[in-house]
Design a protein around this motif. Structure first.
Motif, PDB file in Angstrom:
ATOM      1  N   UNK A  24       0.836  -1.195   0.000  1.00 39.02           N
ATOM      2  CA  UNK A  24       0.000   0.000   0.000  1.00 39.02           C
ATOM      3  C   UNK A  24       0.877   1.253   0.000  1.00 39.02           C
ATOM      4  N   UNK A  25       1.864   1.286   0.861  1.00 36.38           N
ATOM      5  CA  UNK A  25       2.696   2.478   1.027  1.00 36.38           C
ATOM      6  C   UNK A  25       3.774   2.623  -0.045  1.00 36.38           C
ATOM      7  N   UNK A  26       3.950   1.633  -0.890  1.00 34.80           N
ATOM      8  CA  UNK A  26       5.016   1.689  -1.902  1.00 34.80           C
ATOM      9  C   UNK A  26       4.815   2.811  -2.922  1.00 34.80           C
ATOM     10  N   UNK A  27       3.631   3.393  -2.972  1.00 31.62           N
ATOM     11  CA  UNK A  27       3.343   4.473  -3.925  1.00 31.62           C
ATOM     12  C   UNK A  27       3.757   5.840  -3.381  1.00 31.62           C
ATOM     13  N   UNK A  28       4.168   5.880  -2.121  1.00 31.19           N
ATOM     14  CA  UNK A  28       4.527   7.136  -1.479  1.00 31.19           C
ATOM     15  C   UNK A  28       6.040   7.329  -1.460  1.00 31.19           C
ATOM     16  N   UNK A  74      -0.980  19.064 -14.155  1.00 31.08           N
ATOM     17  CA  UNK A  74       0.474  19.156 -14.129  1.00 31.08           C
ATOM     18  C   UNK A  74       0.885  20.574 -13.751  1.00 31.08           C
ATOM     19  N   UNK A  75       1.815  20.660 -12.806  1.00 28.72           N
ATOM     20  CA  UNK A  75       2.330  21.951 -12.367  1.00 28.72           C
ATOM     21  C   UNK A  75       3.814  22.071 -12.712  1.00 28.72           C
ATOM     22  N   UNK A  76       4.246  21.230 -13.595  1.00 29.81           N
ATOM     23  CA  UNK A  76       5.619  21.181 -14.092  1.00 29.81           C
ATOM     24  C   UNK A  76       5.802  19.865 -14.822  1.00 29.81           C
ATOM     25  N   UNK A  77       6.973  19.678 -15.412  1.00 36.14           N
ATOM     26  CA  UNK A  77       7.232  18.427 -16.126  1.00 36.14           C
ATOM     27  C   UNK A  77       7.245  17.216 -15.208  1.00 36.14           C
ATOM     28  N   UNK A  78       7.624  17.428 -13.951  1.00 37.10           N
ATOM     29  CA  UNK A  78       7.803  16.323 -13.020  1.00 37.10           C
ATOM     30  C   UNK A  78       6.941  16.434 -11.769  1.00 37.10           C
ATOM     31  N   UNK A  79       5.826  17.175 -11.863  1.00 31.82           N
ATOM     32  CA  UNK A  79       4.961  17.333 -10.687  1.00 31.82           C
ATOM     33  C   UNK A  79       3.523  17.561 -11.127  1.00 31.82           C
ATOM     34  N   UNK A  80       2.597  17.064 -10.317  1.00 29.34           N
ATOM     35  CA  UNK A  80       1.171  17.236 -10.612  1.00 29.34           C
ATOM     36  C   UNK A  80       0.375  17.202  -9.318  1.00 29.34           C
ATOM     37  N   UNK A  81      -0.789  17.849  -9.361  1.00 27.47           N
ATOM     38  CA  UNK A  81      -1.765  17.779  -8.283  1.00 27.47           C
ATOM     39  C   UNK A  81      -2.853  16.832  -8.770  1.00 27.47           C
ATOM     40  N   UNK A  82      -3.225  15.871  -7.928  1.00 30.69           N
ATOM     41  CA  UNK A  82      -4.171  14.827  -8.313  1.00 30.69           C
ATOM     42  C   UNK A  82      -5.333  14.819  -7.321  1.00 30.69           C
ATOM     43  N   UNK A  83      -6.563  14.730  -7.851  1.00 36.20           N
ATOM     44  CA  UNK A  83      -7.755  14.576  -7.016  1.00 36.20           C
ATOM     45  C   UNK A  83      -8.337  13.194  -7.285  1.00 36.20           C
ATOM     46  N   UNK A 103       2.050  14.622  -6.660  1.00 35.49           N
ATOM     47  CA  UNK A 103       2.930  13.549  -7.125  1.00 35.49           C
ATOM     48  C   UNK A 103       4.127  14.183  -7.826  1.00 35.49           C
ATOM     49  N   UNK A 104       5.264  13.525  -7.669  1.00 36.91           N
ATOM     50  CA  UNK A 104       6.497  14.005  -8.270  1.00 36.91           C
ATOM     51  C   UNK A 104       7.219  12.848  -8.919  1.00 36.91           C
ATOM     52  N   UNK A 105       7.861  13.148 -10.032  1.00 37.86           N
ATOM     53  CA  UNK A 105       8.697  12.139 -10.693  1.00 37.86           C
ATOM     54  C   UNK A 105      10.142  12.369 -10.253  1.00 37.86           C
ATOM     55  N   UNK A 106      10.694  11.359  -9.615  1.00 37.40           N
ATOM     56  CA  UNK A 106      12.094  11.384  -9.188  1.00 37.40           C
ATOM     57  C   UNK A 106      12.787  10.174  -9.790  1.00 37.40           C
ATOM     58  N   UNK A 107      13.888  10.408 -10.439  1.00 41.74           N
ATOM     59  CA  UNK A 107      14.655   9.314 -11.069  1.00 41.74           C
ATOM     60  C   UNK A 107      13.760   8.459 -11.960  1.00 41.74           C
ATOM     61  N   UNK A 108      12.830   9.113 -12.675  1.00 47.30           N
ATOM     62  CA  UNK A 108      11.971   8.422 -13.626  1.00 47.30           C
ATOM     63  C   UNK A 108      10.756   7.742 -13.025  1.00 47.30           C
ATOM     64  N   UNK A 109      10.583   7.800 -11.706  1.00 43.54           N
ATOM     65  CA  UNK A 109       9.455   7.127 -11.047  1.00 43.54           C
ATOM     66  C   UNK A 109       8.527   8.144 -10.391  1.00 43.54           C
ATOM     67  N   UNK A 110       7.226   8.010 -10.684  1.00 48.50           N
ATOM     68  CA  UNK A 110       6.224   8.860 -10.048  1.00 48.50           C
ATOM     69  C   UNK A 110       5.893   8.309  -8.667  1.00 48.50           C
ATOM     70  N   UNK A 111       5.894   9.197  -7.668  1.00 48.36           N
ATOM     71  CA  UNK A 111       5.520   8.829  -6.307  1.00 48.36           C
ATOM     72  C   UNK A 111       4.706   9.959  -5.691  1.00 48.36           C
TER      73      UNK A 111
END
Length: 122
Positions: A24-28, A74-83, A103-111
């Motif tokens: 469950x927590x692996x998405x954070x 999307x609030x940038x290439x690597x960040x978004x606000x999700x509802x 959510x942010x993409x770090x090292x190619x992975x969204x978390x």
């Protein structure tokens, strides 16, 4: 990118279905700021995993989570606000929630880096 972000909630629901706090927590993100439906703050993926693991062994034992992503802004290439609208199913009862997440993409992975969950007013 949107499909990768939506997949976070699918993975979260899988962890819930299997009563697996770690899955469950692996998405954070490791440093997530998480606020539950009671307004309690949790910091860090390990804390979210431990707290949900305890819930899966007690109050939320044998429940199911479904989630529907409503918007991704999307609030940038690597960040978004999700509802997201989610429902916890327990036998014949269900409780709906609404979450806002960053959510942010770090090292190619969204978390998910920030998460605030609440029960909407009726």
């Amino acid at each position: 990118m949107s499909d990768e972000i939506k997949a976070l909630w699918q993975r979260m629901a899988e962890g819930w279905a299997n009563a697996d706090g770690e899955r469950f927590a692996s998405v954070f993100a490791e440093d997530v700021d998480f606020v539950n439906v009671r307004g309690e703050e949790q910091h860090g993926r390990e804390t979210v995993a431990a707290n949900h693991g305890a819930l899966f062994r007690t109050r939320y034992r044998d429940t199911k989570l479904t989630a529907e992503v409503h918007t991704i802004r999307f609030i940038g290439d690597d960040a978004a606000v999700v509802h997201v609208a989610s429902t916890v199913h327990s036998g014949e009862n269900s409780t709906g929630t609404h979450a806002q997440a960053v959510v942010r993409r770090r090292d190619g992975e969204w978390l998910i880096t920030a998460f605030h969950n609440m029960i909407p007013a009726t």
